[in-house]
Scaffold this motif. Structure first.
Motif, PDB file in Angstrom:
ATOM      1  N   TYR A 156      45.068  34.753  42.512  1.00  0.00           N
ATOM      2  CA  TYR A 156      43.921  34.174  43.225  1.00  0.00           C
ATOM      3  C   TYR A 156      42.667  35.028  43.023  1.00  0.00           C
ATOM      4  N   PHE A 157      42.801  36.337  43.188  1.00  0.00           N
ATOM      5  CA  PHE A 157      41.631  37.200  43.042  1.00  0.00           C
ATOM      6  C   PHE A 157      41.172  37.274  41.586  1.00  0.00           C
ATOM      7  N   ASN A 158      42.118  37.161  40.655  1.00  0.00           N
ATOM      8  CA  ASN A 158      41.734  37.100  39.246  1.00  0.00           C
ATOM      9  C   ASN A 158      40.960  35.814  38.961  1.00  0.00           C
ATOM     10  N   LYS A 159      41.439  34.707  39.537  1.00  0.00           N
ATOM     11  CA  LYS A 159      40.808  33.403  39.322  1.00  0.00           C
ATOM     12  C   LYS A 159      39.389  33.361  39.896  1.00  0.00           C
ATOM     13  N   THR A 160      39.178  34.084  40.997  1.00  0.00           N
ATOM     14  CA  THR A 160      37.858  34.090  41.644  1.00  0.00           C
ATOM     15  C   THR A 160      37.015  35.302  41.226  1.00  0.00           C
ATOM     16  N   CYS A 161      37.423  35.927  40.091  1.00  0.00           N
ATOM     17  CA  CYS A 161      36.639  36.999  39.447  1.00  0.00           C
ATOM     18  C   CYS A 161      36.533  38.276  40.275  1.00  0.00           C
ATOM     19  N   ARG A 162      37.422  38.498  41.222  1.00  0.00           N
ATOM     20  CA  ARG A 162      37.446  39.761  41.974  1.00  0.00           C
ATOM     21  C   ARG A 162      38.547  40.630  41.373  1.00  0.00           C
ATOM     22  N   TYR A 163      38.217  41.208  40.212  1.00  0.00           N
ATOM     23  CA  TYR A 163      39.225  41.851  39.383  1.00  0.00           C
ATOM     24  C   TYR A 163      39.784  43.137  39.996  1.00  0.00           C
ATOM     25  N   GLU A 164      38.931  43.915  40.645  1.00  0.00           N
ATOM     26  CA  GLU A 164      39.424  45.157  41.255  1.00  0.00           C
ATOM     27  C   GLU A 164      40.363  44.854  42.422  1.00  0.00           C
ATOM     28  N   LEU A 172      52.808  40.176  35.764  1.00  0.00           N
ATOM     29  CA  LEU A 172      52.087  41.365  36.236  1.00  0.00           C
ATOM     30  C   LEU A 172      51.329  42.037  35.100  1.00  0.00           C
ATOM     31  N   HIS A 173      51.999  42.237  33.944  1.00  0.00           N
ATOM     32  CA  HIS A 173      51.330  42.878  32.810  1.00  0.00           C
ATOM     33  C   HIS A 173      50.187  42.013  32.294  1.00  0.00           C
ATOM     34  N   MET A 174      50.383  40.699  32.276  1.00  0.00           N
ATOM     35  CA  MET A 174      49.323  39.803  31.820  1.00  0.00           C
ATOM     36  C   MET A 174      48.074  39.953  32.689  1.00  0.00           C
ATOM     37  N   LEU A 175      48.273  39.951  34.001  1.00  0.00           N
ATOM     38  CA  LEU A 175      47.128  40.073  34.910  1.00  0.00           C
ATOM     39  C   LEU A 175      46.484  41.452  34.814  1.00  0.00           C
ATOM     40  N   PHE A 176      47.300  42.500  34.612  1.00  0.00           N
ATOM     41  CA  PHE A 176      46.735  43.835  34.385  1.00  0.00           C
ATOM     42  C   PHE A 176      45.811  43.817  33.163  1.00  0.00           C
ATOM     43  N   ILE A 177      46.300  43.212  32.077  1.00  0.00           N
ATOM     44  CA  ILE A 177      45.531  43.167  30.826  1.00  0.00           C
ATOM     45  C   ILE A 177      44.222  42.405  31.026  1.00  0.00           C
ATOM     46  N   LEU A 178      44.319  41.202  31.629  1.00  0.00           N
ATOM     47  CA  LEU A 178      43.132  40.356  31.793  1.00  0.00           C
ATOM     48  C   LEU A 178      42.105  41.003  32.714  1.00  0.00           C
ATOM     49  N   ASN A 179      42.568  41.600  33.822  1.00  0.00           N
ATOM     50  CA  ASN A 179      41.637  42.237  34.768  1.00  0.00           C
ATOM     51  C   ASN A 179      40.917  43.426  34.136  1.00  0.00           C
ATOM     52  N   HIS A 180      41.681  44.302  33.474  1.00  0.00           N
ATOM     53  CA  HIS A 180      41.064  45.491  32.862  1.00  0.00           C
ATOM     54  C   HIS A 180      40.126  45.084  31.723  1.00  0.00           C
ATOM     55  N   HIS A 181      40.526  44.046  30.976  1.00  0.00           N
ATOM     56  CA  HIS A 181      39.672  43.594  29.866  1.00  0.00           C
ATOM     57  C   HIS A 181      38.329  43.090  30.395  1.00  0.00           C
ATOM     58  N   ARG A 182      38.351  42.352  31.499  1.00  0.00           N
ATOM     59  CA  ARG A 182      37.112  41.793  32.038  1.00  0.00           C
ATOM     60  C   ARG A 182      36.270  42.851  32.746  1.00  0.00           C
ATOM     61  N   LEU A 183      36.927  43.921  33.157  1.00  0.00           N
ATOM     62  CA  LEU A 183      36.173  45.032  33.737  1.00  0.00           C
ATOM     63  C   LEU A 183      35.648  45.979  32.666  1.00  0.00           C
ATOM     64  N   GLY A 184      36.013  45.706  31.405  1.00  0.00           N
ATOM     65  CA  GLY A 184      35.546  46.534  30.295  1.00  0.00           C
ATOM     66  C   GLY A 184      36.341  47.799  30.098  1.00  0.00           C
ATOM     67  N   ASP A 185      37.494  47.916  30.747  1.00  0.00           N
ATOM     68  CA  ASP A 185      38.339  49.107  30.614  1.00  0.00           C
ATOM     69  C   ASP A 185      39.294  48.891  29.439  1.00  0.00           C
ATOM     70  N   THR A 186      38.810  49.108  28.248  1.00  0.00           N
ATOM     71  CA  THR A 186      39.564  48.813  27.028  1.00  0.00           C
ATOM     72  C   THR A 186      40.824  49.662  26.914  1.00  0.00           C
ATOM     73  N   MET A 187      40.713  50.937  27.251  1.00  0.00           N
ATOM     74  CA  MET A 187      41.858  51.837  27.092  1.00  0.00           C
ATOM     75  C   MET A 187      43.034  51.401  27.974  1.00  0.00           C
ATOM     76  N   THR A 188      42.759  51.093  29.238  1.00  0.00           N
ATOM     77  CA  THR A 188      43.834  50.696  30.149  1.00  0.00           C
ATOM     78  C   THR A 188      44.411  49.336  29.770  1.00  0.00           C
ATOM     79  N   SER A 189      43.546  48.417  29.334  1.00  0.00           N
ATOM     80  CA  SER A 189      44.045  47.101  28.929  1.00  0.00           C
ATOM     81  C   SER A 189      44.947  47.225  27.704  1.00  0.00           C
ATOM     82  N   GLN A 190      44.611  48.121  26.781  1.00  0.00           N
ATOM     83  CA  GLN A 190      45.451  48.342  25.606  1.00  0.00           C
ATOM     84  C   GLN A 190      46.796  48.956  25.996  1.00  0.00           C
ATOM     85  N   GLN A 191      46.781  49.856  26.991  1.00  0.00           N
ATOM     86  CA  GLN A 191      48.029  50.457  27.458  1.00  0.00           C
ATOM     87  C   GLN A 191      48.921  49.397  28.104  1.00  0.00           C
ATOM     88  N   SER A 192      48.318  48.515  28.916  1.00  0.00           N
ATOM     89  CA  SER A 192      49.082  47.431  29.539  1.00  0.00           C
ATOM     90  C   SER A 192      49.621  46.474  28.485  1.00  0.00           C
TER      91      SER A 192
END
Length: 684
Positions: A493-501, A590-610
Motif C-alpha cells: 500500500y505504501f509503495n503504491k501511494t509513493c511513500r517509499y520510506e 519482500l525482495h521485490m518491494l525492497f528493490i522497487l522502493n530503493h530504486h525509486r529513492l535513488g539508492d542504487t547500491m541497496t537496490s542492487q544488493q536486494s
C-alpha cells in the motif's frame, strides 16, 4: 473372510493417515461450513440474477483425495418447484416463478417441469418448449444455455457439459457446476424413505428433520431427443447431511470403498461402469438396514466387506436401488447384458480373494501388509497416537489457505461484516473462531485493496484523502487478525501511494517476522515447518495467536485488484488464461518491494544488493522459500526487477528461466511479450 481385529485396526489407522483423523475431517467441514454461512448473503447478492450457491461432492463431505474435485450447485432463488397444484397458493406471483413437477409416464425419480408462471430468468425463458399447449423447461436447452453463459467468463472458457454438470478447470483443479432448481415440497414417492428412516432409526430424528426442512433439487439430465424434457430429483443436500451424521468408522469405510473402487475395481477400465455414487448408496443402505453391524475401528474390514457384498449382489441382479427412491434402479442403463456378467465375475473374484484383494491397492498395501507380516504388531487407534496437535494446526491452516474472498463493493463488504458479526455473537468452537478470524482478515484486506483502486483512480482530493485513510486502517486491522505475512500488504500500500520510506519500514518488520525459525510457511499445495521448534514456540497459544505470529502464507494477488503496478500485465494474462490469483512467495514479494522502493529513492547500491539477494534465493533455495509450483512468477518478478534497474541482459535470462518452470500461473504470454519488448530495445 476370517475377521482379525488387529488387521481392521491397522486399516483404520492407515485410513486416518490417508483420509483424515476425526478431528481433521471435522476441521475441513467447519471451515467449509463457516465459509458458507458467512458468504450466504454475499452469494445471493452478487449471484447472477439472484442465484443461491451450495458446495457439494466429496470435498464438502470431508475428503481430500486426489479425485476430490470442487462441486457447486446453483439455483435461482425466486423459482420454486411444487409437487401439487394446491401448493401454488403458497407463493406470490409474479414475485415468484412457480414450476410444477409432472412425473406421469416417467421412471421413478424423474420428472418434467411445467412452467406455471412467467420467469424473469433469460436462461429459463430460452429453455422453454411448448407441448400440448403447456410450457415445459427443456433440460437439454437449460444445460446448453448455462454452458454458454459461463463460457463468457474468462475463468470458465474451457467449460464442457458432463452429465448434469458443466465442468471446467482452473489451474490443476477441476470444478463441476450444476445449475438446477430447488423444492421444499417433498413428493409422495419419498414418503416411504421418511418412514423407513424413522423405523430403522437412522439417521436420527434431528438429522432427518434438518433434511426435510432443507428440501431437495431438480437437476437436468439426458442428451438424447427422448429425454430432452426429463429432470432428475437430486438429494445432494440430504446426502451431505447423512455423511456428516456418520461416525468416523463409517466415514472411513466409505472412503475405503472409494479408494478400492478407484485403485482396484476400475484400475484398468477406460470408461468405468461403477461410479462413487453407487458406493455411497451401498454404504447408506448397509448403515441403515444392518443393525447387527458394529461400526468400530476393530470392525472396519467386516463392515467394508458387507458393503462390498451388497454391491456384488446388486450387480448380480442388475439393480441398484436409489437410497431415497428404491424404485429408481440406477443400474438400468449402465449394468446390463455382457457388461453385467463381466463386472459380476470381476467383483466376485475380488471378494473371494478376501484381504489379498485389498493388497492390490497402492494406498492400502503398505499399512495392511505390515500388519499381516508382523503378527506381534500392536496398533493404537486413539487419535492422539495417530496425529499430533501440530499436524492438526497444519490441517486447519491448509484449509484456510484455500479460502478466497472477493469484495466488489461497499455494500458487499457491509453484508459480509454483518454476517460475521452475527456468527461471532454465537458460541463458537476454537476452530470456528480461527476460521472467522481468518475470513475477517481476508474481507478487511480485500476491501482495503478495493478502496486503494479508488484512491489511485479518483481525482477528488477529499475522496482520495478519506479513502486513503480507510485503506490504512483496514490493512492495520487485517494485519492484527491475519497471518504474520499480512504486513506485506501494508508495505504494498505504501509503495503504491509513493511513500517509499514508510514501505521500507514495514518491509523490515515483515523480514523479522517471516524469517523466524519457528514459523510455518504455507504455500499453494505445500508447506514447510520445523515441527519441534513450532511446537515449542507456540505451546499454550490459541489457534488465532498461532496464526498471527507463526503462520506465513504466499501473497495472493487477485486479478480484480491492483497491488503492484509492475505486475498488472501478469495479473491480466493469468486471468485471461483462467487463473485469477497470482501466488507469490512472501520472501520474493519482500525482495521485490525492497528493490522497487530503493530504486525509486535513488539508492542504487541497496537496490542492487536486494536484487542479488532475490537472485540468490531463486538459484539456491531448496523449495522452502520459493516452492517449485510458483517459480514461474518468481523468476518473472526477478526479470521485472532487473529490467527496472537497467540490467536488461539479466532480465532476459530471468524471463527465459520463467518459461522453463511449471506454467502454473499461465503467464507465458506476458513473459514472451516482455522478452520481445526488451529484445527490440536492445537491438535499437
Amino acid at each position: 473372510m476370517d475377521h482379525i481385529p488387529r488387521l481392521s485396526e491397522a486399516v483404520y489407522v492407515g485410513l486416518c493417515l490417508k483420509i483424515g483423523s476425526p478431528t481433521e475431517v471435522r476441521i475441513r467441514r467447519v471451515v467449509m461450513d463457516t465459509d458458507e454461512v458467512v458468504n450466504k448473503p454475499f452469494n445471493i447478492m452478487k449471484g447472477v440474477k439472484g442465484l443461491d450457491i451450495m458446495r457439494s461432492g466429496s470435498r464438502r463431505e470431508g475428503f481430500r483425495l486426489i479425485t476430490s474435485d470442487h462441486d457447486f450447485m446453483f439455483w435461482p432463488l425466486d423459482h420454486n418447484v411444487i409437487c401439487d397444484l394446491s401448493q401454488i397458493s403458497l407463493y406470490r406471483i409474479p414475485q415468484h416463478t412457480v414450476i410444477l413437477m409432472e412425473c406421469d409416464d416417467l421412471p421413478p425419480g424423474f420428472t418434467r417441469l411445467n412452467l406455471m408462471s412467467p420467469s424473469n430468468d433469460e436462461e429459463v425463458r430460452s429453455s422453454c418448449v411448448e407441448i400440448n399447449n403447456k410450457v415445459y423447461i427443456s433440460s437439454t436447452l437449460f444445460r446448453e444455455n448455462h454452458l454458454r453463459v459461463i463460457q463468457t467468463f474468462n475463468f470458465s472458457s474451457s467449460s464442457i457439459s458432463h452429465g448434469p454438470c458443466l465442468t471446467y478447470c482452473t489451474g490443476n483443479k477441476e470444478t463441476d457446476c450444476a445449475f438446477c432448481f430447488r423444492s421444499y415440497h417433498w413428493p409422495a414417492l419419498v414418503f416411504a424413505w421418511i418412514h423407513r428412516c424413522r423405523r430403522q432409526r437412522w439417521p436420527s430424528e434431528v438429522v432427518l428433520s434438518n433434511i426435510l426442512s432443507s428440501g431437495f433439487h431438480v437437476v437436468p439430465v439426458g442428451s438424447t431427443p427422448e429425454s430432452n424434457q426429463e429432470w432428475r430429483l437430486s438429494f445432494s443436500m440430504a446426502e451431505q447431511k447423512l455423511v456428516y451424521s456418520m461416525n468416523h468408522t463409517q466415514f472411513l469405510c466409505y472412503g475405503l470403498f472409494k479408494i478400492f473402487l478407484r485403485e482396484v475395481v476400475n484400475l484398468n477400465e477406460g470408461s468405468p461402469v461403477l461410479c462413487s455414487y453407487f458406493i455411497k448408496t451401498a454404504v447408506f443402505w448397509v448403515i441403515q438396514t444392518n443393525n447387527s453391524l458394529t461400526w468400530t475401528p476393530e470392525n472396519v474390514l467386516p463392515c467394508f466387506w458387507r458393503c462390498f457384498k451388497l454391491l456384488i449382489f446388486w450387480v448380480f441382479i442388475g439393480e441398484c436401488p436409489n437410497f431415497f427412491i428404491p424404485e429408481n434402479n440406477m443400474f438400468r442403463f449402465k449394468v446390463t447384458g455382457s457388461m453385467q456378467t463381466l463386472l459380476f465375475n470381476n467383483l466376485n473374484e475380488l471378494y473371494c480373494k478376501g484381504i489379498s484383494s485389498l493388497l492390490l491397492s497402492e494406498t492400502l498395501r503398505p499399512f495392511l501388509s505390515q500388519a499381516i507380516l508382523y503378527r506381534g504388531l500392536r496398533v493404537c487407534t486413539d487419535e492422539g497416537s495417530i496425529i499430533t496437535n501440530t499436524e492438526l494446526d497444519i490441517t486447519l491452516f491448509e484449509e484456510l489457505h484455500d479460502y478466497s474472498q472477493r469484495v466488489s463493493s461497499v455494500s458487499v463488504f457491509a453484508a459480509l461484516m454483518r454476517n460475521i458479526e452475527m456468527v461471532v455473537s454465537k458460541r463458537l468452537t476454537p476452530y470456528q473462531e480461527a476460521t472467522i478470524q481468518y475470513i475477517t482478515s481476508e474481507v478487511l484486506q480485500n476491501t482495503a485493496m478495493l478502496n486503494l483502486s479508488v484512491v489511485c483512480s479518483d481525482n477528488n482530493r477529499n475522496k482520495v484523502y478519506y479513502k486513503a485513510s480507510s485503506v490504512s486502517r483496514l490493512l492495520k486491522l487485517s494485519c492484527a487478525l491475519g497471518c504474520a505475512s499480512n504486513i506485506l500488504y501494508q508495505a504494498m500500500y505504501f509503495n503504491k501511494t509513493c511513500r517509499y520510506e514508510k514501505s521500507l519500514s514495514y518491509l523490515q518488520k515483515a523480514l523479522n517476522r517471516i524469517t523466524k525459525p519457528y514459523v510455518m510457511h504455507m504455500y499453494k499445495n505445500s508447506y514447510h515447518v520445523n515441527v519441534d521448534m513450532f511446537r515449542r514456540c507456540t505451546m499454550g497459544m490459541s489457534l488465532g495467536h498461532k496464526m498471527r505470529n507463526a503462520l506465513v502464507t504466499d501473497i495472493a494477488l487477485y486479478s480484480w485488484y491492483i497491488y503492484i503496478d509492475e505486475l498488472v500485465l501478469e495479473q491480466k494474462t493469468s486471468n485471461d488464461n483462467g487463473i485469477n490469483i497470482l501466488f507469490i512467495p512472501p520472501l520474493v514479494t519482500l525482495h521485490m518491494l525492497f528493490i522497487l522502493n530503493h530504486h525509486r529513492l535513488g539508492d542504487t547500491m541497496t537496490s542492487q544488493q536486494s536484487l542479488q539477494d532475490l537472485q540468490n534465493l531463486l538459484l539456491y533455495d531448496d523449495g522452502v522459500y520459493a516452492p517449485p509450483l510458483v517459480r514461474d512468477i518468481s523468476w518473472q518478478i526477478l526479470g521485472i526487477c532487473q529490467q527496472t534497474c537497467g540490467d536488461f541482459q539479466g532480465a532476459l535470462e530471468s524471463y527465459e528461466h520463467s518459461l522453463q518452470q511449471d506454467p502454473y500461473h499461465k503467464i507465458q504470454e506476458a513473459t514472451l511479450f516482455r522478452i520481445n519488448t526488451l529484445s527490440r530495445r536492445l537491438i535499437y
